[in-house]
Scaffold this motif. Sequence first.
Motif, PDB file in Angstrom:
ATOM      1  N   ALA A   7     -82.435 -57.905 102.964  1.00  0.00           N
ATOM      2  CA  ALA A   7     -82.477 -57.096 101.385  1.00  0.00           C
ATOM      3  C   ALA A   7     -83.322 -58.100 100.821  1.00  0.00           C
ATOM      4  O   ALA A   7     -84.859 -57.020 100.412  1.00  0.00           O
ATOM      5  CB  ALA A   7     -81.059 -57.886 100.427  1.00  0.00           C
ATOM      6  N   ILE A   8     -83.845 -59.279 101.061  1.00  0.00           N
ATOM      7  CA  ILE A   8     -84.634 -60.333 100.634  1.00  0.00           C
ATOM      8  C   ILE A   8     -86.104 -59.362 101.372  1.00  0.00           C
ATOM      9  O   ILE A   8     -86.961 -59.690 100.445  1.00  0.00           O
ATOM     10  CB  ILE A   8     -84.314 -61.561 101.011  1.00  0.00           C
ATOM     11  N   ALA A   9     -86.039 -59.244 102.660  1.00  0.00           N
ATOM     12  CA  ALA A   9     -87.005 -58.204 103.726  1.00  0.00           C
ATOM     13  C   ALA A   9     -88.052 -56.922 103.307  1.00  0.00           C
ATOM     14  O   ALA A   9     -88.760 -56.983 101.933  1.00  0.00           O
ATOM     15  CB  ALA A   9     -86.968 -58.374 104.830  1.00  0.00           C
ATOM     16  N   GLY A  10     -86.946 -56.239 101.896  1.00  0.00           N
ATOM     17  CA  GLY A  10     -86.716 -54.963 101.777  1.00  0.00           C
ATOM     18  C   GLY A  10     -88.250 -55.255 100.395  1.00  0.00           C
ATOM     19  O   GLY A  10     -88.766 -55.087 100.108  1.00  0.00           O
ATOM     20  N   ILE A  11     -87.196 -56.611  99.688  1.00  0.00           N
ATOM     21  CA  ILE A  11     -87.861 -56.578  97.822  1.00  0.00           C
ATOM     22  C   ILE A  11     -89.325 -57.004  98.429  1.00  0.00           C
ATOM     23  O   ILE A  11     -90.141 -56.538  97.683  1.00  0.00           O
ATOM     24  CB  ILE A  11     -86.468 -57.441  97.417  1.00  0.00           C
ATOM     25  N   TYR A  12     -89.405 -58.367  99.779  1.00  0.00           N
ATOM     26  CA  TYR A  12     -90.704 -58.828  99.233  1.00  0.00           C
ATOM     27  C   TYR A  12     -91.643 -57.875  99.737  1.00  0.00           C
ATOM     28  O   TYR A  12     -92.718 -57.536  99.802  1.00  0.00           O
ATOM     29  CB  TYR A  12     -90.427 -59.594 100.560  1.00  0.00           C
ATOM     30  N   THR A  13     -90.999 -57.166 100.927  1.00  0.00           N
ATOM     31  CA  THR A  13     -92.416 -56.034 100.939  1.00  0.00           C
ATOM     32  C   THR A  13     -92.536 -54.942  99.805  1.00  0.00           C
ATOM     33  O   THR A  13     -93.645 -54.403 100.458  1.00  0.00           O
ATOM     34  CB  THR A  13     -91.784 -54.903 102.526  1.00  0.00           C
ATOM     35  N   ALA A  14     -91.443 -54.570  99.578  1.00  0.00           N
ATOM     36  CA  ALA A  14     -91.727 -53.638  98.173  1.00  0.00           C
ATOM     37  C   ALA A  14     -92.635 -54.406  97.101  1.00  0.00           C
ATOM     38  O   ALA A  14     -93.440 -53.989  96.704  1.00  0.00           O
ATOM     39  CB  ALA A  14     -90.640 -53.338  97.300  1.00  0.00           C
ATOM     40  N   ILE A  15     -92.646 -55.843  96.821  1.00  0.00           N
ATOM     41  CA  ILE A  15     -93.500 -56.419  96.198  1.00  0.00           C
ATOM     42  C   ILE A  15     -94.939 -56.127  96.387  1.00  0.00           C
ATOM     43  O   ILE A  15     -96.113 -56.090  95.875  1.00  0.00           O
ATOM     44  CB  ILE A  15     -92.894 -57.787  95.586  1.00  0.00           C
ATOM     45  N   GLY A  26     -95.666 -63.370  91.984  1.00  0.00           N
ATOM     46  CA  GLY A  26     -95.571 -64.596  92.459  1.00  0.00           C
ATOM     47  C   GLY A  26     -94.324 -65.477  92.611  1.00  0.00           C
ATOM     48  O   GLY A  26     -93.529 -66.098  92.810  1.00  0.00           O
ATOM     49  N   ILE A  27     -94.125 -65.383  91.034  1.00  0.00           N
ATOM     50  CA  ILE A  27     -92.556 -65.594  90.691  1.00  0.00           C
ATOM     51  C   ILE A  27     -90.986 -64.696  91.502  1.00  0.00           C
ATOM     52  O   ILE A  27     -89.779 -65.650  91.842  1.00  0.00           O
ATOM     53  CB  ILE A  27     -92.348 -65.244  88.615  1.00  0.00           C
ATOM     54  N   ILE A  28     -91.235 -63.567  91.423  1.00  0.00           N
ATOM     55  CA  ILE A  28     -90.783 -63.598  92.671  1.00  0.00           C
ATOM     56  C   ILE A  28     -90.217 -63.275  93.401  1.00  0.00           C
ATOM     57  O   ILE A  28     -89.172 -63.530  94.183  1.00  0.00           O
ATOM     58  CB  ILE A  28     -90.850 -62.020  92.095  1.00  0.00           C
ATOM     59  N   GLN A  29     -91.596 -63.631  94.365  1.00  0.00           N
ATOM     60  CA  GLN A  29     -91.744 -63.948  95.501  1.00  0.00           C
ATOM     61  C   GLN A  29     -91.139 -65.909  95.017  1.00  0.00           C
ATOM     62  O   GLN A  29     -89.964 -65.972  97.121  1.00  0.00           O
ATOM     63  CB  GLN A  29     -93.176 -64.175  96.151  1.00  0.00           C
ATOM     64  N   LYS A  30     -91.405 -66.750  94.479  1.00  0.00           N
ATOM     65  CA  LYS A  30     -90.537 -67.511  94.893  1.00  0.00           C
ATOM     66  C   LYS A  30     -89.027 -67.918  94.842  1.00  0.00           C
ATOM     67  O   LYS A  30     -88.599 -68.496  95.222  1.00  0.00           O
ATOM     68  CB  LYS A  30     -91.274 -68.532  93.392  1.00  0.00           C
ATOM     69  N   LEU A  31     -88.511 -66.501  93.961  1.00  0.00           N
ATOM     70  CA  LEU A  31     -87.233 -66.420  93.332  1.00  0.00           C
ATOM     71  C   LEU A  31     -86.686 -65.794  95.270  1.00  0.00           C
ATOM     72  O   LEU A  31     -85.810 -66.926  95.525  1.00  0.00           O
ATOM     73  CB  LEU A  31     -86.632 -65.576  92.300  1.00  0.00           C
ATOM     74  N   LEU A  32     -87.405 -65.449  95.643  1.00  0.00           N
ATOM     75  CA  LEU A  32     -86.938 -64.191  97.074  1.00  0.00           C
ATOM     76  C   LEU A  32     -86.121 -65.604  97.637  1.00  0.00           C
ATOM     77  O   LEU A  32     -85.801 -66.010  98.844  1.00  0.00           O
ATOM     78  CB  LEU A  32     -87.864 -63.581  97.576  1.00  0.00           C
ATOM     79  N   ILE A  33     -87.764 -66.963  98.118  1.00  0.00           N
ATOM     80  CA  ILE A  33     -87.643 -67.814  99.194  1.00  0.00           C
ATOM     81  C   ILE A  33     -87.037 -69.027  98.536  1.00  0.00           C
ATOM     82  O   ILE A  33     -86.329 -69.466  99.889  1.00  0.00           O
ATOM     83  CB  ILE A  33     -89.177 -68.456  98.963  1.00  0.00           C
TER      84      ILE A  33
END
Length: 60
Positions: A7-15, A26-33
Amino acid sequence: MTFIWFAIAGIYTAILSLTIAPNIAGIIQKLLIIIFLYSVTVFLARLSVGFVTLYGQKAF
């Protein structure tokens, strides 16, 4: 656990493919990390508990 990672990989790719403001991306990427690191920590903790339990059963 693997569901969370996919799910994290999918959201990251979608972003990466969306056109959103860079500061929001950037905020979403930091939250995913943060979520990813937390899930890896939980995975390693469960794995180590399993090893300790297995060793405890064999030792006694």
